[in-house]
Structure formats: structure tokens, C-alpha cells
Design an enzyme around this catalytic site. Structure first.
Site, PDB file in Angstrom:
ATOM      1  CB  CYS A   1     -61.225  53.888  34.302  1.00  0.00           C
ATOM      2  SG  CYS A   1     -62.861  55.332  34.380  1.00  0.00           S
TER       3      CYS A   1
ATOM      4  NE  ARG B   1     -69.137  57.559  31.808  1.00  0.00           N
ATOM      5  CZ  ARG B   1     -68.358  57.185  30.965  1.00  0.00           C
ATOM      6  NH1 ARG B   1     -66.765  57.959  30.654  1.00  0.00           N
ATOM      7  NH2 ARG B   1     -68.188  57.284  28.981  1.00  0.00           N
TER       8      ARG B   1
ATOM      9  CG  HIS C   1     -32.132  44.138   6.174  1.00  0.00           C
ATOM     10  ND1 HIS C   1     -33.424  44.718   6.264  1.00  0.00           N
ATOM     11  CD2 HIS C   1     -31.285  45.563   6.601  1.00  0.00           C
ATOM     12  CE1 HIS C   1     -33.691  46.037   6.329  1.00  0.00           C
ATOM     13  NE2 HIS C   1     -32.769  45.946   7.144  1.00  0.00           N
TER      14      HIS C   1
ATOM     15  CG  ASP D   1     -63.312  63.826  30.297  1.00  0.00           C
ATOM     16  OD1 ASP D   1     -63.569  64.732  29.241  1.00  0.00           O
ATOM     17  OD2 ASP D   1     -64.217  62.896  30.310  1.00  0.00           O
TER      18      ASP D   1
ATOM     19  CG  MET E   1     -24.170  52.485  12.791  1.00  0.00           C
ATOM     20  SD  MET E   1     -23.118  53.296  14.008  1.00  0.00           S
ATOM     21  CE  MET E   1     -23.361  51.774  15.289  1.00  0.00           C
TER      22      MET E   1
ATOM     23  NE  ARG F   1     -26.984  40.782  17.363  1.00  0.00           N
ATOM     24  CZ  ARG F   1     -27.090  41.511  15.197  1.00  0.00           C
ATOM     25  NH1 ARG F   1     -25.597  42.504  15.666  1.00  0.00           N
ATOM     26  NH2 ARG F   1     -27.057  40.987  14.561  1.00  0.00           N
TER      27      ARG F   1
ATOM     28  CB  SER G   1     -62.718  55.394  38.157  1.00  0.00           C
ATOM     29  OG  SER G   1     -61.912  54.702  37.651  1.00  0.00           O
TER      30      SER G   1
ATOM     31  CE  LYS H   1     -20.889  44.298  15.688  1.00  0.00           C
ATOM     32  NZ  LYS H   1     -20.505  45.509  14.186  1.00  0.00           N
TER      33      LYS H   1
ATOM     34  N   GLY I   1     -26.944  46.458  11.020  1.00  0.00           N
ATOM     35  CA  GLY I   1     -26.695  46.655   9.594  1.00  0.00           C
ATOM     36  C   GLY I   1     -27.011  48.411   9.428  1.00  0.00           C
TER      37      GLY I   1
ATOM     38  NE  ARG J   1     -16.976  42.626  12.718  1.00  0.00           N
ATOM     39  CZ  ARG J   1     -17.383  41.751  13.830  1.00  0.00           C
ATOM     40  NH1 ARG J   1     -16.160  41.413  14.414  1.00  0.00           N
ATOM     41  NH2 ARG J   1     -18.266  41.152  13.362  1.00  0.00           N
TER      42      ARG J   1
ATOM     43  N   GLY K   1     -60.561  59.006  35.958  1.00  0.00           N
ATOM     44  CA  GLY K   1     -60.979  58.795  34.234  1.00  0.00           C
ATOM     45  C   GLY K   1     -59.689  60.190  33.660  1.00  0.00           C
ATOM     46  CB  THR K   2     -55.960  59.248  33.649  1.00  0.00           C
ATOM     47  OG1 THR K   2     -56.337  58.297  32.558  1.00  0.00           O
ATOM     48  CG2 THR K   2     -55.875  59.030  34.844  1.00  0.00           C
TER      49      THR K   2
ATOM     50  CE1 TYR L   1     -60.566  50.359  38.777  1.00  0.00           C
ATOM     51  CE2 TYR L   1     -61.277  50.488  40.649  1.00  0.00           C
ATOM     52  CZ  TYR L   1     -60.906  50.752  39.820  1.00  0.00           C
ATOM     53  OH  TYR L   1     -61.973  51.065  39.711  1.00  0.00           O
TER      54      TYR L   1
HETATM   55  P1  ADP Z   1     -22.367  44.220  11.262  1.00  0.00           P
HETATM   56  O1  ADP Z   1     -23.129  45.098  12.569  1.00  0.00           O
HETATM   57  O2  ADP Z   1     -23.695  44.539  10.217  1.00  0.00           O
HETATM   58  O3  ADP Z   1     -23.335  42.396  11.404  1.00  0.00           O
HETATM   59  P2  ADP Z   1     -19.801  43.719  11.567  1.00  0.00           P
HETATM   60  O4  ADP Z   1     -19.225  44.368  12.002  1.00  0.00           O
HETATM   61  O5  ADP Z   1     -20.734  42.206  12.734  1.00  0.00           O
HETATM   62  O6  ADP Z   1     -21.322  44.440  11.060  1.00  0.00           O
HETATM   63  O7  ADP Z   1     -19.339  42.747   9.864  1.00  0.00           O
HETATM   64  C1  ADP Z   1     -20.037  42.431   8.704  1.00  0.00           C
HETATM   65  C2  ADP Z   1     -19.663  41.318   8.354  1.00  0.00           C
HETATM   66  O8  ADP Z   1     -18.667  40.821   8.546  1.00  0.00           O
HETATM   67  C3  ADP Z   1     -19.975  40.150   8.911  1.00  0.00           C
HETATM   68  O9  ADP Z   1     -20.463  38.998   9.185  1.00  0.00           O
HETATM   69  C4  ADP Z   1     -18.913  39.326  10.258  1.00  0.00           C
HETATM   70  O10 ADP Z   1     -19.329  38.452  10.616  1.00  0.00           O
HETATM   71  C5  ADP Z   1     -18.158  40.092   8.880  1.00  0.00           C
HETATM   72  N1  ADP Z   1     -16.716  40.286   9.541  1.00  0.00           N
HETATM   73  C6  ADP Z   1     -16.494  41.039  10.315  1.00  0.00           C
HETATM   74  N2  ADP Z   1     -15.427  40.796  10.707  1.00  0.00           N
HETATM   75  C7  ADP Z   1     -14.416  40.157   9.898  1.00  0.00           C
HETATM   76  C8  ADP Z   1     -13.427  39.699   9.979  1.00  0.00           C
HETATM   77  N3  ADP Z   1     -12.044  39.959  11.031  1.00  0.00           N
HETATM   78  N4  ADP Z   1     -13.070  38.325   9.964  1.00  0.00           N
HETATM   79  C9  ADP Z   1     -13.581  37.781   9.144  1.00  0.00           C
HETATM   80  N5  ADP Z   1     -14.869  38.195   8.857  1.00  0.00           N
HETATM   81  C10 ADP Z   1     -15.471  39.590   9.438  1.00  0.00           C
HETATM   82 MG    MG Z   2     -22.171  41.266  12.784  1.00  0.00          MG
HETATM   83 MG    MG Z   3     -64.710  61.614  31.316  1.00  0.00          MG
END
Ligand code: ADP
Ligand code: MG
Ligand code: MG
Length: 876
Positions: free
Chosen positions: A836, A622, A459, A774, A106, A340, A769, A25, A104, A95, A771-772, A856
């Protein structure tokens, strides 16, 4: 040492190459700033701090405080606001974000910096008291939940009370004064939980930073890493991103959304996403409100929409891959909050890779590397049998979130689902209102997932797609009543634990257990990428097939021959087993020949089918190999029946069976040892093979390439003895038939002694061949039938990294493979060498075979496309 990296105002200290240090991020936020994409300014505390935090009893390096202070100053300059100011306060989000995306898993805290004073300052600058108090109460709730572990429900309760007191239903019906009241009630919630809401923004910030670093080691994050094969210690930890808040909830000209630059389900080249007006980011992800499709934004704010599309294009070109984007619009101004590489279904992965290569965005090699070999197999996996589906009872239709067909019993509780799958071997469909990160273990165990709320980026949808599991979300027609143990659809009730079938490709939910079929052919982009793989790979790919049906399937999947036909598998059919038993228990050569006589036509017929299916390709057959116990009659009834058939008394036969009992059948009278003691078996099988070959050659004029393979050889003389019998039998038949038929006699290398003396053995063997299965068994001394009892603990205790029967052990077993190959070729330079065992279809083992210079690999039919791709990846 530098721990804090600033980004914003067209300047960034980090960039996309710094993922390890800044997390995905943070690195991408910096990169977007460099690209000129609008991003709210902020700073990233590096993953090294996370490592330090855990290495030093949850404390920070000394320099950190000053660096954060300095970065905050810069942030204040960039935004023109002041952190903690009662006049014009700066609010931030805190964040998480590791090098590998763990959506989601952390924690994140929004609206940080609000307190009784700053909220007033914010009202001054926004002129919107309702909005400010809403932000404040949201922050208190999130902070309490994430940092202090105060139950979410306690806050919801208070919020609901205020609503009831006012006689309204929706949050939006509450005005500023009501929300102010909520804030006061929330303070009480803190008190009741034994805490005090911290008014000092700096105190808030450091506590939030602690919480984010702390979330690196929370249970669900650990589980996620485990499930996704992310090794503990391979990452430093999470980074912490402190980002100036932008607000999507400031009215109808504000909003928030998530988008993909291509369709993550199908891979189609079209923008895909969801938009929620007047909302903060969390609202979309949580699946609380059902968002609009992205095109709604085009209607509402065409200019912003256009700007967004330009950014999509810019990012995709820059990153050369499909991007998953979070954005927020604050009063008509667009901000990107994250980008990402987007998770995608296996199907989409293939399509996107092929399209991008054809668009010239990436090379063919890159396209091949972007598809996971293991995902290929899921593409070949079941869909509902069309006829059954037509007649099935359609219960409801939800949003198709992850394709594929799944059937199982309804289970509500993820932990219960996990338990039933593991302990009772049940097939389960996880059915829930929605899922949250702590449910992932249950989701992983289930065949498929069905939720009644949420959109395509909820999610459940995101996680299921990542897992390649069929999933339907937002199936609002279904009411999940966990207490009553039923789901209700249209007044109809279905009990938990009854069968349900879901089609993640169409979103359809069916009552009962539907028959599924596996798709037969390779088509479209999958065929294309495999064709590219074929151009690149050096390894041949054959199949392990015992029946013409399997051989045909494999050939359609691209197999270039049969690497292993286990002749004994042909005997497992009901009418054949008694004959095989007769052969085994026979006391005299005559008795045995009677049984063999009966087996000969059956075998020959099977081989005819195999040769036809594999026309033009080698077919390795075989000779009989099984440990006898696999075939011996065990029940008294079976013994009686067999005795009758053979004209023996029950006692006589019972005695014979007991005599044949072995203490260690896997190392007993099996493999070539059988044919050495009973040469007539080798003779019969040779007759069946060569007879079939002659038949196909003569009757159909087809090219046949039989390879006769002798199992379990450990000494050159075993091979010599049998090869003589085989060639005498075969040559005589070929001469009599007057045909031109080439065949080979070779051996399995599956006993360590064979690998050690491979140079000797190759003077007789025309091919090897490995025979991994055995070979692994004998090298480790792990009984394949018993090692299950302890292997799990071996892995848990770190004694073995992986199950050596699944992934070839390169250091030990692999050394034998390497030595065997080299020694073999030292006396027979053109020796063909293959593998094989089960390893022949496993990507890492395939890579090893490539490195070792094998000719092969041979694997089960459905793994053939996997092996084609893995072999190409090994060659890149
Ligand atoms: P996750 O990795 O769980 O997506 P994020 O750090 O991306 O967590 O944040 C969770 C939510 O909060 C996301 O929808 C993100 O767009 C929103 N968010 C995070 N930082 C800001 C910010 N500075 N202003 C507005 N929305 C934010
Ligand atoms: Mg996010
Ligand atoms: Mg065998």
C-alpha cells in the site's frame, strides 16, 4: 570488419532487425528496399563507427575509407550518376539516425556534392539552372550551419540583401543569376567566419559525416535522451545514412510530405498527413510554409496518391504498427525516404492498440504491451470545465496538435519557462512563433505549448504529442512580440506572464485561467484495453482512499477494494483537528475519552460512506498512525484556543505540547505505539469500524468486509496485545447486534524487524500489507522528510539509479518484501499479502509485486487504471 551497408536496386545488406547496428532510419530504409517499396539508393555507416569515433579520439577505423569508397561506387552504378562529376553529378544527403528515433535532435545535410563545377553538370542534366543554383545555395547554407557552425542568420541576411537589391520579396522571385550571386555572397560569409567553402565533394562528405557523428553528443541530443529516459551507453550511437538525393522542388509535379498511417492524435484509422508541392523535405518539418492536407495530393496526382496508399497499407501490415512516413515526389515519381513507428498521443496509443487487436493485426497481449501505463493517467487528466469554457473569452483558434487542457502564465523564452517552473513553482504555457529542438527542456517544463506557425507535423506538435502535453500550433491570429513582451490578437494585447488557457483537443486559446476538471469514467477503447488487462492480470488492484468520494472514483476506475484507509486523514478537516488535538494532549484517560467520544461518531460516519462505496469488496482500515507532530498545535494562537476549549491555562497546555515534542517523530510515539500506550484509541476506532459495518449491513443489507490493520508493528507482542483488545471489542458488538459479520485483523509490514520475523507475526496477523514508504525509509535509513536534500545528488552522481521512494528498490527493500511474504506464508499458507505504499501505483514496482507473488497492490484512485494495465503487462 563490415562497417558500411548498401541498399538500393532491390538489394539491401541490412534489414529491420538491425536497428541497433544501422539505426532505425537505416534499418528501415533497407527493409523497405527488401519490400519493394521505392527508396532512393544509399548506404549506412553503422553505429559501431560512432562508438569507435568517440572511443578513439574522434577517428575512424582504418577499413572505413575503403568501404565508403566501394559503397559510393555501387551508389554511382545504381543511380547512373558520378559523385563529383562535372558532367552528371551524384548528389547525396547525409542523415543521422540512431536505434531509437530522436526526431530533429541530430543533424542532416542535403544536396551534398555540389560545387562550382558540379552545379554546371547538374544544369546540363536537368536543364534547370534556377533549381540547380537554389540547391547549391541551400547546400552551402546547411553545410555552413551544421558543419562549421556559421550562423544561419548570416546567410539569411545575404539572401535578403539580394532580394532587396532586386526589389522582390519572395525567394521564388529570384532567378538563376540572382541565386548564383547568392552563392558568391555565401562564399564571403564563409570567409568572414574564417572558413573556406570546400569545393571537393569528398572533403564535403567526410566533414558531413564528422558532423553527424558529432551531433550525437550535442547538447539537445543529450537532453533529449535524458528526458526520454534513454540511458547513456544503452545505444552505440548514431548511424550515418548517405542517400542519393531526390528532388521535391523540381516543379508542380514534384513535392514532399509526411504522413501517418493512422491519425496520431485520435488514433482513428484514416490516413493523415501533409503535402507541400514544389518543396524539399526540410520545408515541411521546419513549419516555414504551411502545407496542404494529404488529400490535396489526391487532387493533384491521383495515381501517385493511390500508389502512396498502397505503400501505407503494405508498411502497416508489415510492421504491424502505425507508421510515420516521409516521402518525396520527383517529377511524378514517388520515393519513400523514411518510415518508423509513429509517435502518438496516449489517447491514440490506446485506440490504435485496441483497433489493431480487433482487426486481427496484433494479439490482445501485444495491444496491452503497446500502451504505456504512465500514459493511461494522462487520459484521465483535466479538461476545461464546460460551463466556464462556455463563458470564457476565446482569443483565437489554432491547429489542435496534442489533446488536453492546460492553463498557465504566458512565457516566451523556453529557458525562462524552465526556470520559473523549477524555481518558482509556476504553471507555464510556452508561447512561441515556433519551437526548435533546443527548446525541449522548456517544453517539458511547460503545462502546454502554443505556437503561431507550423502544421501538425511541425516540431512543436510532434514533440508535444510525444510528451503527452496539450499543444496548439499554427495559431496565426496570434502575433508574438518578444521584444515588447506581449502577444497581439485582433488588436488586443496580452502581456507576457498573464494567464492563458489552451485546449489542445480543439485548438482553442482562451484568455485567463480556466477551471479544469478531471474526466470521471473510463470509456471506449480505454475501457476495452483495461478489460483485457483484467482478464490477464494475476494481481488484484485496490485503492488507497480515505473518503467515500475517493473510494467512489477509484471503484469507477476499477478498484477491487480499499487497501489502505488512513484514518488520521479523516481528521485533517477544520472542525476535527481541535478534537484530535484534545485527544493527543490529554493528560488523563478521562480527558482522552472525552475527546474520543466526540471523534467516534465522526469516524463511524466516514466508515459508513466507505463501506457503502466499496460494497462487496474488502476495506482495509488502518488504526491511527501519525507521528504526533503532524497534529500538535504549533502557533501560540492555536494553543490558546485549544486551552480555552479544554478549560486549561495557556501555560499548562504549552508545557504539555513541549513535553510531547519529539526529536525524531517518524520513529517516535506513533503507529501501534499510540494504541499500546492509549488502548482507548484502538477501542474507539474498532467501535467506529465495526459500528459502521453493522449499520451498513443492517440498514442496507449490503455485504461489508472490514479489515482492521495495525501499523508499525515490529514485534509479535505488539500485535498480540492490540489484536486482543480489538477482537474483544468487535466480537462483543457483533454478538450484541446479532449479525453475521466477518472481519479480519492484520498488520502493516513496514519495519524491517517485522519482515525478518514475519513467520512469527503471521501466526497472529490475518493479512499483511507492505507499507513500502516507511519500509524504504527504515531500510535505507533515509528520512522521508529530509532525503529530498540529497537524493538528487545521489542520482546525479550515480550512487542511486532512481529515487527509491518512487521505484521500489528490488535488491534491498524488495528482499524484505520477498522474505516477509515467504516467511508469513510459511506459518499461514493462505495469508493475503498486499502493498500500500506509493509504489503500489508505479509500474516497475507493480511488476516486482507480481513476481514476488503478492495478492494485490493498492494505489491512489487515479493510478488504479495504471496499475490494472501494469499488472497485466507484468503477467505477459
Ligand atoms: P530527421 O531525422 O530530422 O527527419 P532526415 O534524415 O529524415 O532527418 O532528413 C531531413 C529531411 O530531409 C526530411 O524531410 C527528409 O525527407 C529529407 N531528405 C533526406 N534525405 C533526402 C534525400 N536523399 N532526398 C530528398 N530528401 C531527403
Ligand atoms: Mg526524418
Ligand atoms: Mg507507514
Amino acid at each position: 570488419k563490415k562497417y558500411v551497408y548498401f541498399f538500393g536496386k532491390g538489394r539491401a545488406e541490412g534489414d529491420a532487425s538491425m536497428k541497433q547496428l544501422l539505426g532505425g532510419k537505416g534499418a528501415n530504409l533497407a527493409e523497405m528496399v527488401r519490400l519493394g517499396v521505392p527508396v532512393p539508393p544509399g548506404f549506412t555507416i553503422s553505429t559501431e563507427v560512432c562508438k569507435y569515433y568517440y572511443d578513439h579520439g574522434k577517428t575512424y577505423p582504418e577499413e572505413l575509407k575503403d568501404q565508403v569508397l566501394k559503397a559510393m561506387k555501387e551508389l554511382e552504378e545504381a543511380t547512373g550518376k558520378v559523385f563529383g562529376s562535372p558532367e552528371n553529378p551524384l548528389l547525396v544527403s547525409v542523415r543521422s539516425g540512431a536505434a531509437v528515433s530522436m526526431p530533429g535532435m541530430m543533424d542532416t545535410i542535403l544536396n551534398l556534392g555540389l560545387n562550382d563545377e558540379t552545379v554546371e553538370g547538374m544544369i546540363k542534366s536537368t536543364n534547370n539552372p534556377r533549381f540547380c543554383y537554389d540547391a547549391y545555395r541551400r547546400f552551402m547554407q546547411m553545410f555552413g550551419d551544421v558543419v562549421l557552425n556559421i550562423k544561419h542568420e548570416y546567410f539569411e541576411e545575404e539572401l535578403n540583401k539580394v532580394k532587396t537589391e532586386k526589389g522582390v520579396k519572395l525567394d521564388t522571385d529570384l532567378d538563376a543569376d540572382d541565386l548564383k550571386k547568392v552563392v558568391e555572397r555565401y562564399k564571403e560569409v564563409y570567409k568572414k567566419a574564417g572558413h573556406k567553402f570546400p569545393q571537393d565533394p569528398w572533403d564535403q562528405l567526410w566533414k558531413a559525416i564528422d558532423a553527424v557523428f558529432g551531433s550525437w553528443m550535442n547538447e539537445r541530443a543529450i537532453k533529449y535522451r535524458e528526458l526520454n529516459g534513454i540511458k547513456e551507453g544503452s545505444l552505440l550511437g548514431t548511424a550515418v545514412n548517405v542517400v542519393a538525393m531526390v528532388f521535391g522542388n523540381m516543379g508542380e509535379d514534384s513535392g514532399t510530405g509526411v504522413a501517418f498511417t493512422r491519425d496520431p492524435n485520435t488514433g482513428e484509422k484514416k490516413y493523415y498527413g501533409e503535402y507541400l508541392p514544389n518543396a524539399q523535405g526540410e520545408d515541411v518539418v521546419a513549419g516555414i510554409r504551411t502545407p496542404y492536407p494529404l488529400t490535396k495530393l489526391e487532387e493533384m496526382m491521383p495515381d501517385v496518391y493511390k500508389q502512396l496508399l498502397d505503400i501505407f497499407e503494405k508498411l502497416e501490415k508489415h510492421y504491424r504498427d502505425m507508421q510515420d512516413i516521409e516521402f518525396t515526389i520527383e517529377r511524378g515519381k514517388l520515393y519513400l525516404l523514411q518510415t518508423r513507428t509513429g509517435k502518438r498521443t496516449p489517447f491514440a496509443a490506446v485506440r490504435i492498440a485496441v483497433d489493431m487487436a480487433e482487426e486481427g493485426l496484433i494479439t490482445k497481449e501485444e495491444a496491452i504491451m503497446r500502451v504505456s501505463p504512465d500514459h493511461i493517467e494522462t487520459l484521465l487528466h483535466p479538461y476545461f470545465e464546460p460551463e466556464t469554457k462556455k463563458n470564457a473569452s476565446l482569443l483565437a483558434k489554432g491547429i489542435a496538435a496534442s489533446p488536453g487542457a492546460a492553463t498557465g502564465i504566458i512565457v516566451f523564452d523556453p529557458a525562462e519557462a524552465e526556470r520559473m517552473v523549477k524555481e518558482e513553482n509556476k504553471q507555464v504555457i510556452l508561447v512561441r512563433p515556433e519551437t526548435s529542438p533546443e527548446d525541449i527542456a522548456g517544453m517539458a517544463a511547460a503545462e502546454g505549448i502554443l505556437t503561431s506557425t507550423g502544421g501538425k507535423t511541425s516540431h512543436a506538435a510532434v514533440v508535444a504529442r510525444g510528451m503527452g502535453k496539450p499543444c496548439i500550433v499554427g495559431c496565426e491570429a496570434i502575433e508574438v512580440d518578444e521584444k515588447a513582451g506581449v502577444i497581439r490578437i485582433d488588436g488586443k494585447e496580452i502581456k507576457e506572464f498573464s494567464w492563458l488557457s489552451i485546449d489542445g483537443t480543439t485548438g482553442e486559446v482562451f484568455d485567463g485561467k480556466l477551471a479544469t476538471v478531471k474526466p470521471q469514467g473510463l470509456e471506449g477503447p480505454l475501457a476495452k484495453i483495461l478489460q483485457w488487462a483484467d482478464e490477464i492480470r494475476k494481481l488484484g488492484v485496490r485503492t488507497n482512499a480515505d473518503t467515500p468520494r475517493d473510494a467512489t472514483v477509484a471503484r469507477n476506475f476499477g478498484a477491487e477494494g480499499i487497501g489502505l484507509c488512513r484514518t488520521e486523514h479523516m481528521f485533517f478537516e477544520e472542525e476535527r483537528i481541535p478534537v484530535v488535538r484534545q485527544m493527543i494532549v490529554a493528560k488523563t484517560k478521562e480527558q482522552r475519552e472525552i475527546a474520543l467520544e466526540k471523534l467516534l461518531p465522526m469516524q463511524q460516519e466516514d466508515f459508513v460512506g466507505l463501506f457503502k462505496a466499496m460494497e462487496g469488496y474488502p476495506v482495509t482500515i488502518r488504526l491511527l498512525d501519525p507521528p504526533l507532530h503532524e497534529f500538535l498545535p504549533k502557533e501560540d494562537e492555536d494553543i490558546k484556543a485549544l486551552a480555552e476549549e479544554m478549560g486549561l491555562s495557556y501555560e499548562e497546555l504549552k508545557a504539555t505540547v513541549e513535553e510531547l515534542h519529539e526529536f525524531n517523530p517518524m520513529m517516535g510515539h506513533r503507529g501501534c505505539r499510540l494504541s499500546i500506550t492509549y488502548p482507548e484509541i484502538a477501542v474507539m476506532q474498532t467501535k467506529a469500524i465495526i459500528g459502521a459495518a453493522i449499520q451498513v449491513l443492517k440498514e442496507e443489507g449490503k455485504t461489508v468486509i472490514p479489515e482492521i490493520m495495525i501499523p508499525l508493528v515490529g514485534h509479535i507482542n505488539e500485535l498480540k496485545y492490540l489484536k486482543k483488545i480489538i477482537t474483544e471489542t468487535a466480537d462483543k458488538m457483533i454478538e450484541e447486534a446479532g449479525v453475521d459479520l466477518q472481519y479480519k485483523v492484520g498488520t502493516m509490514i513496514e519495519i524491517p524487524r517485522a519482515a525478518l520475523t514475519a513467520d512469527e507475526i503471521a501466526t497472529e496477523a490475518e493479512f499483511f500489507s507492505f507499507g513500502t514508504n516507511d519500509l524504504t525509509q527504515m531500510t535505507f535509513g533515509f528520512s522521508r522528510d529530509d532525503y529530498g536534500k540529497f537524493v538528487k545528488e545521489y542520482i546525479e552522481k550515480g550512487i542511486l539509479e532512481v529515487d527509491p521512494f518512487q521505484k521500489l528498490d528490488r535488491t534491498g527493500v524488495g528482499q524484505l518484501v520477498k522474505m516477509g511474504t515467504e516467511k508469513g506464508r510459511s506459518t499461514r499458507p493462505n495469508l493475503k499479502v498486499g502493498i500500500c505504499g506509493e509504489h503500489g501505483g508505479e509500474p516497475s514496482s507493480i511488476e516486482f509485486c507480481h513476481i514476488t507473488g503478492l495478492d494485490y497492490v493498492s494505489c491512489s484512485p487515479y493510478r488504479v487504471p495504471v496499475a490494472r494495465l501494469a499488472a497485466a503487462q507484468a503477467a505477459i
